[in-house]
Design a protein around this motif. Structure first.
Motif, PDB file in Angstrom:
ATOM      1  N   MET A 126       0.943  -1.187  -0.185  1.00  0.00           N
ATOM      2  CA  MET A 126      -0.206   0.062  -0.128  1.00  0.00           C
ATOM      3  C   MET A 126       0.757   1.437   0.119  1.00  0.00           C
ATOM      4  O   MET A 126       0.410   2.231  -0.604  1.00  0.00           O
ATOM      5  N   ALA A 127       2.056   1.320   0.896  1.00  0.00           N
ATOM      6  CA  ALA A 127       2.910   2.313   0.620  1.00  0.00           C
ATOM      7  C   ALA A 127       3.405   2.617  -0.564  1.00  0.00           C
ATOM      8  O   ALA A 127       3.512   3.884  -1.050  1.00  0.00           O
ATOM      9  N   LYS A 128       3.761   1.598  -1.358  1.00  0.00           N
ATOM     10  CA  LYS A 128       4.224   1.655  -2.627  1.00  0.00           C
ATOM     11  C   LYS A 128       3.118   2.259  -3.559  1.00  0.00           C
ATOM     12  O   LYS A 128       3.514   3.056  -4.430  1.00  0.00           O
ATOM     13  N   GLU A 129       1.996   2.037  -3.501  1.00  0.00           N
ATOM     14  CA  GLU A 129       0.894   2.349  -4.405  1.00  0.00           C
ATOM     15  C   GLU A 129       0.629   3.842  -4.050  1.00  0.00           C
ATOM     16  O   GLU A 129       0.174   4.588  -4.851  1.00  0.00           O
ATOM     17  N   LEU A 130       0.728   4.318  -2.583  1.00  0.00           N
ATOM     18  CA  LEU A 130       0.557   5.757  -2.240  1.00  0.00           C
ATOM     19  C   LEU A 130       1.864   6.798  -2.327  1.00  0.00           C
ATOM     20  O   LEU A 130       1.682   7.811  -2.452  1.00  0.00           O
ATOM     21  N   GLY A 131       2.681   5.877  -3.128  1.00  0.00           N
ATOM     22  CA  GLY A 131       4.032   6.827  -3.535  1.00  0.00           C
ATOM     23  C   GLY A 131       5.193   7.407  -2.324  1.00  0.00           C
ATOM     24  O   GLY A 131       5.434   8.031  -2.540  1.00  0.00           O
ATOM     25  N   TRP A 132       5.155   6.367  -1.411  1.00  0.00           N
ATOM     26  CA  TRP A 132       6.083   6.776  -0.267  1.00  0.00           C
ATOM     27  C   TRP A 132       7.450   6.581  -0.980  1.00  0.00           C
ATOM     28  O   TRP A 132       7.630   5.882  -1.853  1.00  0.00           O
ATOM     29  N   ASP A 133       8.113   7.688  -0.640  1.00  0.00           N
ATOM     30  CA  ASP A 133       9.596   7.722  -1.193  1.00  0.00           C
ATOM     31  C   ASP A 133      10.477   6.578  -1.028  1.00  0.00           C
ATOM     32  O   ASP A 133      11.017   6.371   0.226  1.00  0.00           O
ATOM     33  N   GLU A 134      10.781   5.982  -2.033  1.00  0.00           N
ATOM     34  CA  GLU A 134      11.610   4.616  -1.846  1.00  0.00           C
ATOM     35  C   GLU A 134      13.112   5.041  -1.605  1.00  0.00           C
ATOM     36  O   GLU A 134      13.809   4.056  -1.571  1.00  0.00           O
ATOM     37  N   THR A 135      13.410   6.210  -1.720  1.00  0.00           N
ATOM     38  CA  THR A 135      14.830   6.611  -1.369  1.00  0.00           C
ATOM     39  C   THR A 135      14.762   6.592   0.071  1.00  0.00           C
ATOM     40  O   THR A 135      16.066   6.711   0.645  1.00  0.00           O
ATOM     41  N   ILE A 136      13.747   6.652   0.849  1.00  0.00           N
ATOM     42  CA  ILE A 136      13.752   6.808   2.247  1.00  0.00           C
ATOM     43  C   ILE A 136      13.279   5.459   2.931  1.00  0.00           C
ATOM     44  O   ILE A 136      13.923   4.993   3.888  1.00  0.00           O
ATOM     45  N   TRP A 137      12.330   4.812   2.131  1.00  0.00           N
ATOM     46  CA  TRP A 137      11.502   3.569   2.586  1.00  0.00           C
ATOM     47  C   TRP A 137      12.265   2.265   1.877  1.00  0.00           C
ATOM     48  O   TRP A 137      12.241   2.281   0.650  1.00  0.00           O
TER      49      TRP A 137
END
Length: 244
Positions: free
Chosen positions: A221-232
């Motif tokens: 869900m975090a990926k779908e919501l666009g959480w920053d994958e340089t942080i997460w």
């Protein structure tokens, strides 16, 4: 003040009113990239949350996550992340929680009480993955609970793209609130669930967000919501900070 890049693991705290693992009382602050894992709070009063028991002034919370653990014993304003936004402005984005939340009444996964009428609360792209939020007391018309926000009485609230786990167990004193429904995104609305409750409940203004699809993980869900994958790091079931 500015708080950034802090990790708590296997910590515990006991307190009464205005208690938090990060801070009991936050005023005019920026909080970002705080990660907690398997931490516990045992509370004997009101206004408690893992990030802050009480928020005043202008405060922002970004990229914070509480994995596992438990908060219990609070009398009211029992937050997952924040207990109470006290007549001020709070902005919460890209945050989540999977800790167990227990208390007497007025509980919320992201915030328990957005207290008004002054002030505003903005919550976007947040996840509540706690397995259960259940009131210990039936307290008549006192403040409601909600999966995302327990009770909102601000003149202005904005809640957008907030999701709960599909199988969460939830119970509140108000029957209409206790039956989970998907709540639409709202902007500038004073009382989010006012139309869903009967007049005898004076403070039944909770907000549940939307149920995530069954089987979805918080990381998905975090990926779908666009959480920053340089942080997460979103490779496991739950998000974790890449610097942890």
């Amino acid at each position: 003040g500015h708080v950034k890049n802090i990790i708590f693991r296997n910590c515990s705290v006991s307190g009464a009113n205005d208690s938090g693992l990060l801070s009991g009382h936050i005023h005019d602050a920026t909080v970002e990239e705080v990660y907690m894992e398997n931490c516990e709070m045992t509370i004997s009063g009101r206004r408690n949350g893992f990030l802050a028991g009480r928020v005043e002034g202008y405060a922002t919370f970004t990229n914070c996550y509480v994995k596992g653990g438990k908060t219990s014993g609070g009398t009211q304003q029992c937050g997952g992340l924040i207990g109470q936004n006290n007549l001020q402005t709070a902005v919460i984005t890209n945050c989540g929680i999977s800790a167990v939340i227990e208390g007497n009444r007025n509980m919320g996964g992201i915030m328990a009480f957005a207290k008004g009428p002054e002030g505003s609360t903005y919550i976007e792209n947040c996840l509540v993955w706690t397995p259960s939020i259940v009131c210990a007391q039936n307290t008549g018309s006192l403040y409601s609970s909600g999966v995302v926000v327990g009770c909102s009485t601000h003149n202005s609230v904005t809640y957008k793209n907030n999701y709960r786990r599909a199988d969460i167990v939830f119970a509140d004193y108000c029957p209409e609130i206790g039956t989970l429904v998907d709540c639409p995104d709202i902007e500038g609305l004073k009382y989010p669930l006012m139309s869903l409750v009967s007049g005898q409940f004076d403070y039944a203004f909770g907000y549940h967000g939307k149920a995530a699809p069954a089987g979805k993980t918080p990381s998905q869900m975090a990926k779908e919501l666009g959480w920053d994958e340089t942080i997460w790091d979103l490779s496991a079931e739950e998000p974790s900070l890449k610097n942890n």
